[in-house]
Design an enzyme around this catalytic site. Sequence first.
Site, PDB file in Angstrom:
ATOM      1  N   SER A 102       0.849  -1.332  -0.137  1.00 23.61           N
ATOM      2  CA  SER A 102       0.024  -0.008   0.019  1.00 23.61           C
ATOM      3  C   SER A 102       0.808   1.326   0.043  1.00 23.61           C
ATOM      4  O   SER A 102       0.429   2.174  -0.645  1.00 23.61           O
ATOM      5  CB  SER A 102      -0.978  -0.141   1.143  1.00 23.61           C
ATOM      6  OG  SER A 102      -1.816  -1.073   1.175  1.00 23.61           O
TER       7      SER A 102
ATOM      8  N   ALA B 221      -4.949  -1.003  -2.287  1.00 22.82           N
ATOM      9  CA  ALA B 221      -4.300  -0.535  -1.116  1.00 22.82           C
ATOM     10  C   ALA B 221      -5.162  -0.039   0.021  1.00 22.82           C
ATOM     11  O   ALA B 221      -6.348   0.279  -0.113  1.00 22.82           O
ATOM     12  CB  ALA B 221      -3.628   0.867  -1.551  1.00 22.82           C
ATOM     13  N   LYS B 222      -4.764  -0.226   1.059  1.00 25.41           N
ATOM     14  CA  LYS B 222      -5.514   0.062   2.402  1.00 25.41           C
ATOM     15  C   LYS B 222      -4.919   1.647   2.796  1.00 25.41           C
ATOM     16  O   LYS B 222      -3.964   1.670   3.704  1.00 25.41           O
ATOM     17  CB  LYS B 222      -4.932  -1.049   3.571  1.00 25.41           C
ATOM     18  CG  LYS B 222      -6.085  -0.804   4.587  1.00 25.41           C
ATOM     19  CD  LYS B 222      -5.734  -2.098   5.502  1.00 25.41           C
ATOM     20  CE  LYS B 222      -6.860  -1.949   6.663  1.00 25.41           C
ATOM     21  NZ  LYS B 222      -8.207  -2.259   6.342  1.00 25.41           N
ATOM     22  N   ALA B 223      -5.408   2.591   2.427  1.00 20.97           N
ATOM     23  CA  ALA B 223      -4.837   4.002   2.590  1.00 20.97           C
ATOM     24  C   ALA B 223      -6.147   4.720   3.508  1.00 20.97           C
ATOM     25  O   ALA B 223      -7.302   4.486   3.324  1.00 20.97           O
ATOM     26  CB  ALA B 223      -4.707   4.707   1.129  1.00 20.97           C
TER      27      ALA B 223
ATOM     28  N   TYR C 100     -10.700   5.663   3.334  1.00 18.54           N
ATOM     29  CA  TYR C 100     -11.993   5.080   4.268  1.00 18.54           C
ATOM     30  C   TYR C 100     -13.223   6.210   4.364  1.00 18.54           C
ATOM     31  O   TYR C 100     -14.033   6.046   5.284  1.00 18.54           O
ATOM     32  CB  TYR C 100     -11.317   4.604   5.568  1.00 18.54           C
ATOM     33  CG  TYR C 100     -10.909   3.047   5.214  1.00 18.54           C
ATOM     34  CD1 TYR C 100     -11.643   2.146   5.719  1.00 18.54           C
ATOM     35  CD2 TYR C 100      -9.708   2.708   4.546  1.00 18.54           C
ATOM     36  CE1 TYR C 100     -11.527   0.994   5.557  1.00 18.54           C
ATOM     37  CE2 TYR C 100      -9.393   1.650   4.522  1.00 18.54           C
ATOM     38  CZ  TYR C 100     -10.234   0.662   4.807  1.00 18.54           C
ATOM     39  OH  TYR C 100      -9.863  -0.686   4.819  1.00 18.54           O
TER      40      TYR C 100
END
Length: 315
Positions: free
Chosen positions: A64, A158-160, A164
């Site tokens: 990410s 990607a965990k950005a 969220y």
Amino acid sequence: MGFEKSEWVWMNGEIKRWADATVHVSAHALHYGSGVFEGMRCYETANGPAVFQMGPHLHRLYASAAVYGIDVPYGSAELEEAIRAVIVRNGFADCYVRPICFYGSSSLSVNPRTCPVETAIFAWPWGAYLGAEGVERGVRVTVSPWMKFHSSMMPTTAKACGQYLNSMLAVRDAHSRGFDEAILLDADGNIAEGSGENLFVLRGGRLLTNDEDSSILLGVTRGVVIKLAQDLGYPVDVTTLRLEDLRGADEAFFTGTAVEVTPIREIDGEPIGSGCRGPVTERLQQAFWAAASGRDLRYRAWLDPVAERPAAVGS
């Protein structure tokens, strides 16, 4: 459960008291969401606390970060030791762990080229994400009016941090209308995911789930459940999920680090299957918890024991 029992945080190479792990109001990430993070769980086992799937979670953290051009200033081994240190220092046996890397304070130009990368890890006890009752009875979901963004807009794998906001809008809307969780559709009108979970559907004895083509984050727990299901003899098809697949399912459930394996009993007021947790979902829950707690030795490689190694992480 909140942060009341959390006393220590690892930040930028040092263990600090919770109150001292601060960020300036001018931090780039505060203004633009320019950071990446992970969530992992530590479970109590017969041999002491162990972090579940630490390696895959950290691999995704670095992937990410690479997508967003964030140069994480610590290697994977250093972060592994820091995670262990935070758990041990706080005296936790069962907890949720949050590593985060983000752009700090230097400039508020949209391009963060002069901003330092800050790294922190903290942990806290966190029970069932959607409630203990939801784990047993299943949760009520609604189709969100908010669409999951397409990978051509932002990198969905990607965990950005900033991404969220999409999830926040969806879950707040769901809660305001009396539901436990939201289902987001993708740009083609097919199911993407929950606000923070992947989705599985059981139809005709086969498990169905989707992949990155449906704008989802490829969950670590999703991969675990696919492996467990296959080992239990359930066929798993990775395919597009339509709303009618969920509405007409025999069973359905969410997966994720926070949610673990949680059944879905109802969508927009209509029951799914029998309207309660189904036998396949329950069996997969039991298999998951047996693996996470170290009781099923076939999956012991998924667990990283926690041990205190203070010399590697500062003081």
